[in-house]
Scaffold this motif. Structure first.
Motif, mmCIF file in Angstrom:
data_model
loop_
_atom_site.group_PDB
_atom_site.id
_atom_site.type_symbol
_atom_site.label_atom_id
_atom_site.label_comp_id
_atom_site.label_asym_id
_atom_site.label_seq_id
_atom_site.Cartn_x
_atom_site.Cartn_y
_atom_site.Cartn_z
ATOM 1 N N LEU A 241 0.838 -1.200 0.000
ATOM 2 C CA LEU A 241 0.000 0.000 0.000
ATOM 3 C C LEU A 241 0.872 1.249 0.000
ATOM 4 O O LEU A 241 0.602 2.219 -0.713
ATOM 5 N N ILE B 108 2.306 1.708 -3.365
ATOM 6 C CA ILE B 108 1.274 2.202 -4.281
ATOM 7 C C ILE B 108 1.081 3.705 -4.091
ATOM 8 O O ILE B 108 1.003 4.470 -5.055
ATOM 9 N N ALA B 109 1.048 4.128 -2.829
ATOM 10 C CA ALA B 109 0.870 5.558 -2.549
ATOM 11 C C ALA B 109 2.027 6.357 -3.137
ATOM 12 O O ALA B 109 1.824 7.375 -3.802
ATOM 13 N N ASN C 147 1.828 6.629 -6.838
ATOM 14 C CA ASN C 147 0.817 7.568 -7.296
ATOM 15 C C ASN C 147 1.278 9.001 -7.230
ATOM 16 O O ASN C 147 0.971 9.796 -8.112
ATOM 17 N N VAL C 148 2.001 9.340 -6.178
ATOM 18 C CA VAL C 148 2.499 10.707 -6.065
ATOM 19 C C VAL C 148 3.486 10.987 -7.192
ATOM 20 O O VAL C 148 3.404 12.014 -7.883
ATOM 21 N N PHE D 26 3.581 9.426 -10.005
ATOM 22 C CA PHE D 26 2.834 9.399 -11.256
ATOM 23 C C PHE D 26 2.101 10.713 -11.481
ATOM 24 O O PHE D 26 2.103 11.263 -12.585
ATOM 25 N N ALA D 27 1.496 11.224 -10.402
ATOM 26 C CA ALA D 27 0.784 12.504 -10.500
ATOM 27 C C ALA D 27 1.751 13.603 -10.936
ATOM 28 O O ALA D 27 1.431 14.439 -11.786
ATOM 29 N N VAL E 108 2.563 13.108 -14.703
ATOM 30 C CA VAL E 108 1.442 13.389 -15.595
ATOM 31 C C VAL E 108 1.108 14.873 -15.634
ATOM 32 O O VAL E 108 0.805 15.436 -16.686
ATOM 33 N N LEU E 109 1.221 15.542 -14.470
ATOM 34 C CA LEU E 109 0.844 16.948 -14.425
ATOM 35 C C LEU E 109 1.997 17.870 -14.818
ATOM 36 O O LEU E 109 1.799 19.061 -15.032
ATOM 37 N N HIS E 110 3.210 17.325 -14.926
ATOM 38 C CA HIS E 110 4.360 18.119 -15.343
ATOM 39 C C HIS E 110 4.168 18.573 -16.784
ATOM 40 O O HIS E 110 3.796 17.760 -17.645
ATOM 41 N N THR F 171 2.751 -1.008 -8.521
ATOM 42 C CA THR F 171 3.789 -0.141 -7.944
ATOM 43 C C THR F 171 4.538 0.692 -8.979
ATOM 44 O O THR F 171 4.310 0.539 -10.171
ATOM 45 N N GLY G 241 5.450 3.008 -11.582
ATOM 46 C CA GLY G 241 5.686 3.125 -13.020
ATOM 47 C C GLY G 241 5.997 1.859 -13.791
ATOM 48 O O GLY G 241 6.602 1.919 -14.853
ATOM 49 N N PHE H 275 -6.770 11.970 -7.339
ATOM 50 C CA PHE H 275 -6.052 10.906 -8.049
ATOM 51 C C PHE H 275 -6.849 10.358 -9.224
ATOM 52 O O PHE H 275 -6.271 9.955 -10.238
ATOM 53 N N VAL I 246 -6.150 12.799 -11.878
ATOM 54 C CA VAL I 246 -4.814 12.531 -12.428
ATOM 55 C C VAL I 246 -4.881 11.376 -13.421
ATOM 56 O O VAL I 246 -4.264 11.417 -14.487
ATOM 57 N N VAL J 292 -6.399 12.711 -16.597
ATOM 58 C CA VAL J 292 -5.424 13.539 -17.311
ATOM 59 C C VAL J 292 -4.353 12.668 -17.949
ATOM 60 O O VAL J 292 -3.952 12.880 -19.100
ATOM 61 N N GLY J 293 -3.919 11.666 -17.196
ATOM 62 C CA GLY J 293 -2.897 10.753 -17.703
ATOM 63 C C GLY J 293 -3.359 10.023 -18.950
ATOM 64 O O GLY J 293 -2.627 9.935 -19.938
ATOM 65 N N ARG K 85 -3.159 12.578 -21.755
ATOM 66 C CA ARG K 85 -1.865 13.138 -22.149
ATOM 67 C C ARG K 85 -0.848 12.110 -22.628
ATOM 68 O O ARG K 85 0.006 12.407 -23.460
ATOM 69 N N HIS L 11 -0.839 2.602 -17.564
ATOM 70 C CA HIS L 11 -0.244 2.997 -16.278
ATOM 71 C C HIS L 11 -1.197 3.938 -15.548
ATOM 72 O O HIS L 11 -1.473 3.789 -14.366
ATOM 73 N N LYS M 275 -2.802 2.834 -11.913
ATOM 74 C CA LYS M 275 -2.233 3.340 -10.667
ATOM 75 C C LYS M 275 -3.067 4.418 -10.028
ATOM 76 O O LYS M 275 -3.566 4.264 -8.916
ATOM 77 N N LEU N 12 -5.558 4.192 -6.475
ATOM 78 C CA LEU N 12 -5.467 4.995 -5.258
ATOM 79 C C LEU N 12 -6.694 5.901 -5.116
ATOM 80 O O LEU N 12 -7.204 6.107 -4.019
ATOM 81 N N TYR O 19 -8.116 -4.083 -5.928
ATOM 82 C CA TYR O 19 -6.664 -4.231 -6.037
ATOM 83 C C TYR O 19 -6.255 -5.506 -6.747
ATOM 84 O O TYR O 19 -5.129 -5.624 -7.206
#
Lengths: 359, 113
Positions: free
Chosen positions: A228, A231-232, A235-236, A238-239, A242-244, A276, A278, B18, B21, B24-25, B28, B37, B41, B45, B75
């Motif tokens: 978990l 995974i968290a 995600n951070v 990944f966020a 993606v937002l970059h 997990t 990427g 999330f 996100v 958006v993912g 994009r 992905h 992912k 979450l 999951y």
């Protein structure tokens, strides 16, 4: 003619079945009746996955020596008995691998034919599910199914598997539905029983063993929060990616041969890779995974065996961790990667050059 | 009570973030593999946080158990679905996008090892 055992050798695949004794006796008898009046009976047990620790090895050795005892009791002077355990240093994810081992053994020892126990099964999977006869027929090996009477009574392992399935099904029903009155409980119990009878040879890949199941469950208590947390983190990251604005990705596709054993551990590995940082499992063939990774950092985790180690600890315990990552073992090779990744990885990444989609 | 509400709102907000996100993912990212992905992912979450919020809102043991089971199945099924989608794509020989393909056809397949 040459050696007697060459002309009249019989292979009997050994598995824990109620008709093992009769099958072995039949095979010994068949060899004695055959022309030349003698030969060899090869009792072969396929027992993969004893990489870590000797767990389960005792049971297999006992089984094999039991089979040997049956054979020597039945055998006359002209018959020699040989036993052999195959595949102990290999990981199998597919029952067919067991049959392939047997086929190799037959070819190697130049055996005459195979005598199959009608109740033969690769541990917990139903014999009807994987057709050994097809594999043997495809390899042009003569075989016959021993004409022994099959009993109605369930074997010990079948009872264990059925019991576990019934308990799980009933527990799940109670947890979801929360029935309180007797009628609901009774019908639930009956349904659980029917499920157990139907799925006793389907649901498990190998018969659950109380000790190791509890150990795995205990380690799962550590594994799940770890997963978990991963995974968290994923995600951070990944966020961020993606937002970059410039979308900093560098996808690669790698073939990884995971050092995990049966279907359950391969599934756990593949799914934790997907969940997990990427990385994404695209395809699996046996224990070989095709993994797509989004960025070099994710790929590095995979190469160093981050997920693999976690899954190995989960299923094999502490000793499972003492293994270098797939890249160091030489079990990882790139399939598709960008020119940048090739330059970045340098000479260490492997001998494969970057290329287009498939081989 | 207000603290409880605030916690629930926080978890729902995280869940929404999330999931956003993930959306958006999917928009994009360049190809089916990278988009998968996103779909697994972030979505996992996002759903996870939302389910935690639901569990807290109902608060009884039965409901928490059931929402936890929901999470367990998400999951298990989510990576499995991503796996089967990308596997289908791979077996149809869908090309894997790499950074090389971004450099607009000028130098493609510069095969220096």
């Amino acid at each position: 003619m040459g050696n007697v055992s060459d002309t009249n050798g019989v292979l009997v695949p050994v598995s824990p079945s109620p008709t093992l004794e009769e099958t072995v006796e039949y095979a010994v008898d068949a060899v004695e009746r055959g022309d030349g009046g003698g030969g060899a009976v090869h009792l072969v047990l396929t027992a993969p996955g004893h990489h870590v620790g000797d767990e389960g090895l005792d049971r297999d050795e006992t089984l094999l020596s039991t089979a040997e005892r049956y054979a020597t009791e039945a055998a006359g002077s002209g018959v020699s008995i040989r036993t052999s355990m195959l595949g102990t240093d290999e990981y199998f994810a597919d029952p067919v691998n067991h049959f392939e081992l047997l086929v190799d053994y037959v070819a190697e020892h130049d055996l005459d034919r195979v005598i199959i126990d009608p109740d033969y099964s690769v541990d917990a999977t139903a014999h009807v599910l994987q057709n050994m006869e097809t594999v043997l027929a495809e390899s042009n090996i003569r075989y016959e199914v021993a004409p022994v009477s099959r009993s109605w009574r369930p074997t010990g392992p079948e009872l264990i598997r059925g019991g576990v399935i019934a308990a799980m099904a009933f527990g799940f029903y109670v947890a979801l539905g929360g029935p309180t009155y007797p009628f609901a409980l009774w019908t639930g119990a009956v349904t659980a029983l029917i499920t157990a009878v139907l799925l006793r040879n389907v649901a498990f890949e190998r018969t659950p063993h109380v000790g190791s199941a509890l150990a795995t469950l205990g380690r799962g208590v550590v594994f799940v929060p770890y997963l978990l947390w991963e995974i968290a983190k994923a995600n951070v990251q990944f966020a961020y990616v993606v937002l970059h604005p410039s979308l900093p990705i560098d996808p690669c596709l790698d073939r990884v041969d995971a050092a995990v054993g049966d279907g359950l551990s391969v599934t756990a590995f593949a799914n934790s890779v997907t969940l997990t940082p990427g990385t994404l499992t695209v395809d699996t063939v046996g224990s070989e995974l095709l993994v797509h990774s989004l960025a070099p950092s994710a790929r590095k985790d995979l190469a160093e065996g981050l997920h693999e180690r976690a899954v190995r600890i989960l299923f094999y315990g502490r000793e499972g961790a003492d293994l270098p990552g797939p890249l160091a073992r030489g079990d990882m090779e790139p399939v598709v990667q960008s020119a940048d990744a090739v330059a970045g990885a340098g000479a260490s990444a492997g001998d494969e050059s970057g290329g287009e989609a498939d081989d | 009570m207000t603290l409880l509400t605030a916690t629930i709102v926080l978890f729902v907000a995280l869940g929404v973030f999330f999931t956003l996100v993930a959306a958006v993912g999917v928009l994009r990212l360049p190809d089916v593999y990278t988009r998968s992905h996103a779909a697994t992912k972030a979505d996992t979450l996002g759903a996870g946080f939302t389910i935690v919020a639901v569990g807290i809102y109902f608060g009884t043991t039965g409901e928490i158990l059931r929402t936890a089971l929901l999470l367990v199945f998400i999951y298990i099924t989510n990576p499995t679905a991503a796996h089967s989608i990308t596997r289908a794509a791979y077996s149809q020989d869908v090309e894997v996008w790499t950074t090389d393909k971004n450099d607009s056809a000028a130098e493609r397949g510069g095969d220096s090892p």
